[in-house]
Design a protein around this motif. Structure first.
Motif, mmCIF file in Angstrom:
data_model
loop_
_atom_site.group_PDB
_atom_site.id
_atom_site.type_symbol
_atom_site.label_atom_id
_atom_site.label_comp_id
_atom_site.label_asym_id
_atom_site.label_seq_id
_atom_site.Cartn_x
_atom_site.Cartn_y
_atom_site.Cartn_z
ATOM 1 N N LEU A 104 -0.496 10.095 20.197
ATOM 2 C CA LEU A 104 0.940 9.872 19.996
ATOM 3 C C LEU A 104 1.259 8.391 19.836
ATOM 4 O O LEU A 104 2.090 8.011 19.012
ATOM 5 C CB LEU A 104 1.731 10.446 21.171
ATOM 6 N N ILE A 105 0.597 7.565 20.614
ATOM 7 C CA ILE A 105 0.836 6.122 20.521
ATOM 8 C C ILE A 105 0.434 5.612 19.139
ATOM 9 O O ILE A 105 1.184 4.862 18.500
ATOM 10 C CB ILE A 105 0.074 5.387 21.646
ATOM 11 N N VAL A 106 -0.708 6.035 18.644
ATOM 12 C CA VAL A 106 -1.149 5.624 17.305
ATOM 13 C C VAL A 106 -0.176 6.137 16.252
ATOM 14 O O VAL A 106 0.235 5.399 15.349
ATOM 15 C CB VAL A 106 -2.585 6.126 17.034
ATOM 16 N N PHE A 107 0.225 7.410 16.362
ATOM 17 C CA PHE A 107 1.142 8.000 15.382
ATOM 18 C C PHE A 107 2.463 7.237 15.330
ATOM 19 O O PHE A 107 2.941 6.868 14.257
ATOM 20 C CB PHE A 107 1.385 9.477 15.706
ATOM 21 N N TYR A 108 3.064 6.996 16.502
ATOM 22 C CA TYR A 108 4.363 6.322 16.507
ATOM 23 C C TYR A 108 4.252 4.856 16.099
ATOM 24 O O TYR A 108 5.192 4.303 15.516
ATOM 25 C CB TYR A 108 5.051 6.479 17.860
ATOM 26 N N ASN A 109 3.118 4.221 16.356
ATOM 27 C CA ASN A 109 2.929 2.864 15.842
ATOM 28 C C ASN A 109 2.859 2.852 14.326
ATOM 29 O O ASN A 109 3.407 1.965 13.676
ATOM 30 C CB ASN A 109 1.667 2.230 16.440
ATOM 31 N N ILE A 110 2.204 3.847 13.743
ATOM 32 C CA ILE A 110 2.156 3.960 12.287
ATOM 33 C C ILE A 110 3.554 4.207 11.722
ATOM 34 O O ILE A 110 3.947 3.609 10.711
ATOM 35 C CB ILE A 110 1.171 5.067 11.860
ATOM 36 N N VAL A 111 4.327 5.066 12.376
ATOM 37 C CA VAL A 111 5.704 5.335 11.926
ATOM 38 C C VAL A 111 6.548 4.069 11.996
ATOM 39 O O VAL A 111 7.289 3.740 11.057
ATOM 40 C CB VAL A 111 6.339 6.473 12.761
ATOM 41 N N ILE A 112 6.435 3.329 13.086
ATOM 42 C CA ILE A 112 7.216 2.095 13.238
ATOM 43 C C ILE A 112 6.797 1.065 12.189
ATOM 44 O O ILE A 112 7.653 0.406 11.585
ATOM 45 C CB ILE A 112 7.060 1.537 14.673
ATOM 46 N N LEU A 113 5.500 0.918 11.947
ATOM 47 C CA LEU A 113 5.037 -0.014 10.913
ATOM 48 C C LEU A 113 5.516 0.413 9.525
ATOM 49 O O LEU A 113 5.905 -0.428 8.710
ATOM 50 C CB LEU A 113 3.515 -0.120 10.932
ATOM 51 N N GLY A 114 5.506 1.711 9.258
ATOM 52 C CA GLY A 114 6.008 2.210 7.981
ATOM 53 C C GLY A 114 7.490 1.929 7.804
ATOM 54 O O GLY A 114 7.936 1.527 6.727
ATOM 55 N N CYS A 115 8.266 2.109 8.871
ATOM 56 C CA CYS A 115 9.702 1.812 8.812
ATOM 57 C C CYS A 115 9.940 0.323 8.591
ATOM 58 O O CYS A 115 10.803 -0.067 7.797
ATOM 59 C CB CYS A 115 10.394 2.275 10.092
ATOM 60 N N TYR A 116 9.178 -0.502 9.290
ATOM 61 C CA TYR A 116 9.310 -1.958 9.121
ATOM 62 C C TYR A 116 8.982 -2.355 7.681
ATOM 63 O O TYR A 116 9.704 -3.133 7.057
ATOM 64 C CB TYR A 116 8.388 -2.684 10.107
ATOM 65 N N PHE A 117 7.898 -1.798 7.137
ATOM 66 C CA PHE A 117 7.496 -2.092 5.762
ATOM 67 C C PHE A 117 8.583 -1.655 4.780
ATOM 68 O O PHE A 117 8.909 -2.375 3.835
ATOM 69 C CB PHE A 117 6.175 -1.388 5.462
ATOM 70 N N ALA A 118 9.177 -0.475 5.009
ATOM 71 C CA ALA A 118 10.219 0.024 4.108
ATOM 72 C C ALA A 118 11.469 -0.851 4.164
ATOM 73 O O ALA A 118 12.079 -1.141 3.131
ATOM 74 C CB ALA A 118 10.563 1.459 4.473
ATOM 75 N N VAL A 119 11.857 -1.290 5.352
ATOM 76 C CA VAL A 119 13.045 -2.144 5.486
ATOM 77 C C VAL A 119 12.803 -3.494 4.823
ATOM 78 O O VAL A 119 13.692 -4.034 4.151
ATOM 79 C CB VAL A 119 13.422 -2.304 6.983
ATOM 80 N N GLU A 120 11.598 -4.041 5.001
ATOM 81 C CA GLU A 120 11.284 -5.338 4.390
ATOM 82 C C GLU A 120 11.282 -5.263 2.864
ATOM 83 O O GLU A 120 11.705 -6.194 2.199
ATOM 84 C CB GLU A 120 9.920 -5.838 4.885
ATOM 85 N N ARG A 121 10.803 -4.175 2.299
ATOM 86 C CA ARG A 121 10.700 -4.043 0.840
ATOM 87 C C ARG A 121 11.954 -3.452 0.214
ATOM 88 O O ARG A 121 12.049 -3.373 -1.003
ATOM 89 C CB ARG A 121 9.519 -3.140 0.488
#
Length: 132
Positions: free
Chosen positions: A8-25
């Motif tokens: 779960l920790i790995v999954f939610y870290n991937i989700v958070i990184l994906g959200c950060y990447f989407a907001v930045e781009r």
């Protein structure tokens, strides 16, 4: 390990990184890309609403009643993704294949429900009287 939250920790870290990447781009995306990202976010939110609902008595028809929450976003996102394909022949054949697949599965589900209704009606007609 059983009971470990590492997955779960790995999954939610991937989700958070994906959200950060989407907001930045987001600023650099085309209008189609912005609409696709927005529809994807809405689709994830709708899926988050549906996921915790449990219907254990509906074995084969699991989550069947609430999929309409997600359907509009899925179809709009699919239409946007197909619009990225430049060749009209490829996009038309993809949409045609998708339509045929939907018809096939609709007929299959319809036959399953028809068979189920037949079994239920036969049981109701031939059920023995409990008083005799």
């Amino acid at each position: 390990a059983v009971g470990s939250n590492a997955g779960l920790i790995v999954f939610y870290n991937i989700v958070i990184l994906g959200c950060y990447f989407a907001v930045e781009r987001f600023r650099n995306l085309s209008n189609k890309g912005k609409a696709s990202l927005l529809l994807f976010v809405w689709m994830v939110i709708a899926q988050a609403i549906i996921m915790p609902l449990a219907f254990p008595d509906m074995q084969l028809v699991y989550f069947d009643r609430y999929t309409y929450f997600l359907d509009a976003f899925v179809y709009m996102l699919l239409a946007l993704l197909v619009s990225y394909i430049r060749s009209k022949y490829v996009s038309t054949s993809l949409l045609g294949a998708y339509g045929l697949l939907n018809v096939y599965f609709s007929i299959k589900v319809n036959l399953d429900w028809k068979h189920s209704a037949y079994i239920v009606n036969r049981l109701l007609e031939n059920f023995p009287d409990p008083g005799k």
